[in-house]
Write a protein that holds these residues in place. Sequence first.
Motif, PDB file in Angstrom:
ATOM      1  N   ARG A   9       0.839  -1.208   0.000  1.00  0.00           N
ATOM      2  CA  ARG A   9       0.000   0.000   0.000  1.00  0.00           C
ATOM      3  C   ARG A   9       0.866   1.248   0.000  1.00  0.00           C
ATOM      4  NH1 ARG A   9      -2.938  -1.494   5.370  1.00  0.00           N
ATOM      5  NH2 ARG A   9      -0.723  -1.916   5.738  1.00  0.00           N
ATOM      6  N   HIS A  10       2.171   1.070   0.209  1.00  0.00           N
ATOM      7  CA  HIS A  10       3.076   2.218   0.326  1.00  0.00           C
ATOM      8  C   HIS A  10       4.281   2.057  -0.604  1.00  0.00           C
ATOM      9  CE1 HIS A  10       0.897   1.937   4.244  1.00  0.00           C
ATOM     10  NE2 HIS A  10       0.670   3.195   3.932  1.00  0.00           N
ATOM     11  N   PRO A  11       4.055   2.120  -1.921  1.00  0.00           N
ATOM     12  CA  PRO A  11       5.166   1.906  -2.870  1.00  0.00           C
ATOM     13  C   PRO A  11       6.269   2.942  -2.713  1.00  0.00           C
ATOM     14  CG  PRO A  11       3.210   2.759  -4.000  1.00  0.00           C
ATOM     15  CD  PRO A  11       2.779   2.415  -2.613  1.00  0.00           C
ATOM     16  N   GLU A  12       5.913   4.128  -2.214  1.00  0.00           N
ATOM     17  CA  GLU A  12       6.917   5.195  -2.075  1.00  0.00           C
ATOM     18  C   GLU A  12       7.991   4.821  -1.054  1.00  0.00           C
ATOM     19  OE1 GLU A  12       3.814   5.304  -1.031  1.00  0.00           O
ATOM     20  OE2 GLU A  12       3.981   5.650   1.116  1.00  0.00           O
ATOM     21  N   SER A  13       7.658   3.928  -0.112  1.00  0.00           N
ATOM     22  CA  SER A  13       8.644   3.549   0.908  1.00  0.00           C
ATOM     23  C   SER A  13       9.310   2.208   0.610  1.00  0.00           C
ATOM     24  CB  SER A  13       7.977   3.479   2.292  1.00  0.00           C
ATOM     25  OG  SER A  13       7.070   2.392   2.329  1.00  0.00           O
ATOM     26  N   PHE A  14       8.967   1.625  -0.542  1.00  0.00           N
ATOM     27  CA  PHE A  14       9.551   0.310  -0.849  1.00  0.00           C
ATOM     28  C   PHE A  14      10.995   0.508  -1.325  1.00  0.00           C
ATOM     29  CE2 PHE A  14      10.164  -3.625  -3.273  1.00  0.00           C
ATOM     30  CZ  PHE A  14       9.810  -4.522  -2.278  1.00  0.00           C
ATOM     31  N   PRO A  15      11.963  -0.137  -0.665  1.00  0.00           N
ATOM     32  CA  PRO A  15      13.362   0.244  -0.886  1.00  0.00           C
ATOM     33  C   PRO A  15      14.077  -0.474  -2.027  1.00  0.00           C
ATOM     34  CG  PRO A  15      13.213  -1.319   0.917  1.00  0.00           C
ATOM     35  CD  PRO A  15      11.815  -1.102   0.431  1.00  0.00           C
ATOM     36  N   ILE A  16      13.476  -1.514  -2.594  1.00  0.00           N
ATOM     37  CA  ILE A  16      14.233  -2.333  -3.551  1.00  0.00           C
ATOM     38  C   ILE A  16      13.897  -1.919  -4.984  1.00  0.00           C
ATOM     39  CG2 ILE A  16      14.742  -4.706  -4.290  1.00  0.00           C
ATOM     40  CD1 ILE A  16      13.693  -5.615  -1.507  1.00  0.00           C
ATOM     41  N   ARG A  17      14.914  -1.808  -5.798  1.00  0.00           N
ATOM     42  CA  ARG A  17      14.737  -1.526  -7.233  1.00  0.00           C
ATOM     43  C   ARG A  17      15.489  -2.594  -8.023  1.00  0.00           C
ATOM     44  NH1 ARG A  17      11.610   1.049  -5.249  1.00  0.00           N
ATOM     45  NH2 ARG A  17      11.306   3.305  -5.108  1.00  0.00           N
ATOM     46  N   HIS A  18      14.867  -3.084  -9.094  1.00  0.00           N
ATOM     47  CA  HIS A  18      15.535  -4.133  -9.882  1.00  0.00           C
ATOM     48  C   HIS A  18      14.793  -4.254 -11.212  1.00  0.00           C
ATOM     49  CE1 HIS A  18      17.218  -8.038 -10.991  1.00  0.00           C
ATOM     50  NE2 HIS A  18      18.086  -7.894 -10.000  1.00  0.00           N
ATOM     51  N   ASP A  19      15.498  -4.633 -12.245  1.00  0.00           N
ATOM     52  CA  ASP A  19      14.804  -4.703 -13.546  1.00  0.00           C
ATOM     53  C   ASP A  19      13.876  -5.919 -13.641  1.00  0.00           C
ATOM     54  OD1 ASP A  19      16.737  -6.612 -13.773  1.00  0.00           O
ATOM     55  OD2 ASP A  19      17.763  -5.733 -15.507  1.00  0.00           O
ATOM     56  N   ARG A  20      13.994  -6.863 -12.718  1.00  0.00           N
ATOM     57  CA  ARG A  20      13.022  -7.975 -12.699  1.00  0.00           C
ATOM     58  C   ARG A  20      11.949  -7.777 -11.623  1.00  0.00           C
ATOM     59  NH1 ARG A  20      15.818 -11.812 -10.970  1.00  0.00           N
ATOM     60  NH2 ARG A  20      17.951 -11.236 -11.511  1.00  0.00           N
ATOM     61  N   LEU A  21      11.886  -6.564 -11.049  1.00  0.00           N
ATOM     62  CA  LEU A  21      10.917  -6.274  -9.972  1.00  0.00           C
ATOM     63  C   LEU A  21       9.868  -5.284 -10.455  1.00  0.00           C
ATOM     64  CD1 LEU A  21       9.978  -6.232  -6.987  1.00  0.00           C
ATOM     65  CD2 LEU A  21      11.652  -4.396  -6.615  1.00  0.00           C
ATOM     66  N   HIS A  22       8.608  -5.625 -10.206  1.00  0.00           N
ATOM     67  CA  HIS A  22       7.503  -4.713 -10.496  1.00  0.00           C
ATOM     68  C   HIS A  22       6.805  -4.429  -9.165  1.00  0.00           C
ATOM     69  CE1 HIS A  22       3.386  -3.945 -12.558  1.00  0.00           C
ATOM     70  NE2 HIS A  22       4.046  -2.818 -12.360  1.00  0.00           N
ATOM     71  N   VAL A  23       6.850  -3.176  -8.733  1.00  0.00           N
ATOM     72  CA  VAL A  23       6.193  -2.804  -7.474  1.00  0.00           C
ATOM     73  C   VAL A  23       4.753  -2.420  -7.775  1.00  0.00           C
ATOM     74  CG1 VAL A  23       6.246  -1.279  -5.477  1.00  0.00           C
ATOM     75  CG2 VAL A  23       8.391  -2.029  -6.527  1.00  0.00           C
ATOM     76  N   LEU A  24       3.821  -3.158  -7.169  1.00  0.00           N
ATOM     77  CA  LEU A  24       2.397  -2.911  -7.389  1.00  0.00           C
ATOM     78  C   LEU A  24       1.838  -2.147  -6.206  1.00  0.00           C
ATOM     79  CD1 LEU A  24       1.234  -6.501  -8.443  1.00  0.00           C
ATOM     80  CD2 LEU A  24       1.529  -4.523  -9.950  1.00  0.00           C
ATOM     81  N   ALA A  25       1.169  -1.038  -6.473  1.00  0.00           N
ATOM     82  CA  ALA A  25       0.539  -0.272  -5.404  1.00  0.00           C
ATOM     83  C   ALA A  25      -0.892  -0.758  -5.227  1.00  0.00           C
ATOM     84  CB  ALA A  25       0.540   1.210  -5.764  1.00  0.00           C
ATOM     85  N   GLY A  26      -1.235  -1.129  -4.001  1.00  0.00           N
ATOM     86  CA  GLY A  26      -2.624  -1.535  -3.787  1.00  0.00           C
ATOM     87  C   GLY A  26      -2.825  -2.250  -2.476  1.00  0.00           C
ATOM     88  N   ASP A  27      -4.089  -2.425  -2.184  1.00  0.00           N
ATOM     89  CA  ASP A  27      -4.499  -3.075  -0.938  1.00  0.00           C
ATOM     90  C   ASP A  27      -4.869  -4.525  -1.243  1.00  0.00           C
ATOM     91  OD1 ASP A  27      -6.200  -3.940   1.325  1.00  0.00           O
ATOM     92  OD2 ASP A  27      -5.991  -1.843   1.930  1.00  0.00           O
ATOM     93  N   ALA A  28      -4.374  -5.427  -0.419  1.00  0.00           N
ATOM     94  CA  ALA A  28      -4.600  -6.854  -0.662  1.00  0.00           C
ATOM     95  C   ALA A  28      -6.034  -7.282  -0.363  1.00  0.00           C
ATOM     96  CB  ALA A  28      -3.634  -7.689   0.169  1.00  0.00           C
ATOM     97  N   THR A  29      -6.841  -6.364   0.135  1.00  0.00           N
ATOM     98  CA  THR A  29      -8.251  -6.711   0.345  1.00  0.00           C
ATOM     99  C   THR A  29      -9.124  -6.136  -0.769  1.00  0.00           C
ATOM    100  OG1 THR A  29      -8.653  -4.753   1.735  1.00  0.00           O
ATOM    101  CG2 THR A  29      -7.930  -6.774   2.852  1.00  0.00           C
ATOM    102  N   ASP A  30      -8.472  -5.646  -1.826  1.00  0.00           N
ATOM    103  CA  ASP A  30      -9.191  -5.096  -2.980  1.00  0.00           C
ATOM    104  C   ASP A  30      -9.222  -6.168  -4.070  1.00  0.00           C
ATOM    105  OD1 ASP A  30      -9.780  -3.870  -5.470  1.00  0.00           O
ATOM    106  OD2 ASP A  30      -9.096  -1.923  -4.718  1.00  0.00           O
ATOM    107  N   GLU A  31     -10.413  -6.598  -4.432  1.00  0.00           N
ATOM    108  CA  GLU A  31     -10.567  -7.722  -5.363  1.00  0.00           C
ATOM    109  C   GLU A  31      -9.897  -7.455  -6.708  1.00  0.00           C
ATOM    110  OE1 GLU A  31     -14.592  -8.939  -5.866  1.00  0.00           O
ATOM    111  OE2 GLU A  31     -14.076 -10.539  -7.266  1.00  0.00           O
TER     112      GLU A  31
END
Length: 244
Positions: free
Chosen positions: A49-71
């Motif tokens: 829910r907080h992609p701005e604070s996610f510390p890892i960057r990588h070309d095989r990484l996709h950071v998804l912003a969202g809530d896990a209770t959202d269908e």
Amino acid sequence: MTGSRTSPHGDAGGPRHARLLVLGANGPTGRRVVQQALDRGHRVSALTRHPESFPIRHDRLHVLAGDATDERVIDAAVAGADAVVCAIGASFTRRPVQVYSASARLLVEAMTRHQRRRLVVVTSSGLGPPDPDAGVVGRAFRLLMRQYVGRTVYDDMAGMEVLVSASDLDWTIVRPPGLTDAPGTGYAVADTEIDAAFCAREDLAGMLLDQLDDDRFVRGIAAVATPGLRVGAGYMLWHEVLKR
Ligand SMILES: NC(=O)c1ccc[n+]([C@@H]2O[C@H](COP(=O)([O-])OP(=O)(O)OC[C@H]3O[C@@H](n4cnc5c(N)ncnc54)[C@H](OP(=O)(O)O)[C@@H]3O)[C@@H](O)[C@H]2O)c1
């Protein structure tokens, strides 16, 4: 200890490179899962829910912003994954907790819909059998955590376990004891319980990823811990209960 064994890596041949979806990716365990998965060559989608604070960057990484209770979030995330590791967590609270069971329900539905099979979820050793060798203090502490301090969290984790284990997926439920940020020294796994009170998150992350290439605990529950890891009760109480 029941059938405990040390497993630095899965034994079912070499690791397969998966498109891995990690829930709870921005937590202290989730970040380690993401980093170790990248180190193993996987493609990773990290939900937070907080992609701005996610510390890892990588070309095989996709950071998804969202809530896990959202269908819709879970449906889209699962559609792009081969396997899912769920390390979602909630702090202890007296209020009802739903994030474990709500995300589990959506995961099971989406994985079934998209014909994805491998799901590994983290709950807690607090849902397992009590340690028969625990002394009076140990038993009292467990009761305090399970029935009072963490009751709503444990109840919701139990709901997650019911939903996951009733599914037709290739699920594994992983139950660690108290987690710490101590360096990993290698984990032990067992069908029910392990005679160790703590698990290094680094070891837990490795164990979760090892499940992708290991079918011993498919449609089963695995206890995991770091043997020999000692942590003061005061440290644990402050860092993992009060400060969260
Ligand atoms: N701490 C312990 O001693 C202990 C012991 C046994 C088992 N466990 C279990 O082990 C797992 C990992 O624990 P941990 O302490 O490393 O992590 P944690 O602090 O519980 O963090 C897990 C992450 O879950 C994410 N999250 C929570 N609600 C969410 C939602 N609605 N949608 C999307 N993400 C959500 C949060 O990230 P964002 O805010 O960035 O979304 C959070 O950083 C958890 O399942 C925990 O219950 C912990």
